[in-house]
Design an enzyme around this catalytic site. Sequence first.
Site, PDB file in Angstrom:
ATOM      1  N   LYS A   1      29.447  33.261  35.750  1.00 39.27           N
ATOM      2  CA  LYS A   1      29.952  33.972  36.925  1.00 39.27           C
ATOM      3  C   LYS A   1      28.795  34.615  37.706  1.00 39.27           C
ATOM      4  O   LYS A   1      28.775  34.606  38.931  1.00 39.27           O
ATOM      5  CB  LYS A   1      30.977  35.033  36.501  1.00 39.27           C
TER       6      LYS A   1
ATOM      7  N   GLN B   1      34.958  41.840  31.113  1.00 36.93           N
ATOM      8  CA  GLN B   1      35.215  40.563  30.442  1.00 36.93           C
ATOM      9  C   GLN B   1      36.066  40.771  29.188  1.00 36.93           C
ATOM     10  O   GLN B   1      35.685  41.516  28.289  1.00 36.93           O
ATOM     11  CB  GLN B   1      33.869  39.883  30.087  1.00 36.93           C
TER      12      GLN B   1
ATOM     13  N   ASP C   1      39.817  40.967  39.159  1.00 33.09           N
ATOM     14  CA  ASP C   1      40.377  40.152  38.079  1.00 33.09           C
ATOM     15  C   ASP C   1      41.909  40.161  38.128  1.00 33.09           C
ATOM     16  O   ASP C   1      42.563  39.337  37.488  1.00 33.09           O
ATOM     17  CB  ASP C   1      39.917  40.738  36.732  1.00 33.09           C
TER      18      ASP C   1
END
Length: 290
Positions: A49, A93, A116
């Site tokens: 990413k 994450q 997200d």
Amino acid sequence: MKLIDGNAIAQEVLAEVKNRVAKLSPVIPHVAFVRVGEDPASVSYVTKKQKTAAEVGMKASLKVFPESVSKEELFAHLDALNADSTVHGILIQAPLPKHLPETEVFNRVSANKDVDGFGTQSIGRLVQELPGAFAACTPAGVIELLRRSGVETAGKHAVVVGRSLIVGKPAAVLLLAKGCDCTVTIAHSRTRDLPTIVRQADIVVAAIGKPKFITADMIKPGAVVIDVGINRVPDSTKKTGYRIVGDVDFEGVSPKCAAITPVPGGVGPMTVAMLMQNTLNACERAQSRG
Ligand code: NDP
């Protein structure tokens, strides 16, 4: 059978993002990554990413905490990122170590920066179909793949196998939303007679986490199959000792389909591309709020 090329479609999305990023200059969209621990898959996802962010002209920063980090320490960092006007998107994450309450952690991220899409506000806004709601990146990628491959969705029966907060549920919400207009069935591990239900699908979204779980006998001829699964299976012919397969038995299923995504090279690259798009949207909105 048409192969839906996630790499090519992700490149299309990223090229558009890069153009829009350039127009924002001198403002640079900034996504802040937070990783807890050294889980190899998480390390590799965040690295990918970060690399993609750099390719489209965005800034990506990373804070790594040890597994033992306390909730308070993690929250203090998230609060600082929330308050920093040069940070437009925040991504923690997953998975997190067991002692950290995942929902509370996701909810600590400011709704304006929840790129997200895992926070309560983002999910609520998505269900309310409010403009600008951040959709979780993987299901958003599924929709983008369908859209850009010209798959007709209105009135079609979509069966989503999997009901996780990260993939299954938001995928179902997006397929149901106005614009997509599918009739949606969500299946899970307690679903009775899954093969019969999946066989009714015009569009199958497989998000189960079990290698080659969806087999040819479950597929209606001419269905469109989107395979979200990423599973490592042992393979002694590979240097790594494993290879990646999806939740769909690609070899068996693909001859029956109208279109199908491969694994790898299907949904995976789209997840990263949609994260970049969400971050760019967050930055553009921050600019217009002033
Ligand atoms: P979860 O484990 O959180 O959810 C799996 C879902 O599958 C659950 O809802 C579960 O049901 C259901 N399920 C499990 N076994 C069965 C069964 N026998 N029959 C029917 N349903 C079943 O996984 P995720 O949603 O996080 O991920 C799913 C897959 O997608 C994984 O392979 C993951 O690696 C991959 N993934 C890929 C991404 C990408 O970028 N391409 C991003 C995120 C995930 P129940 O709720 O009843 O337990």
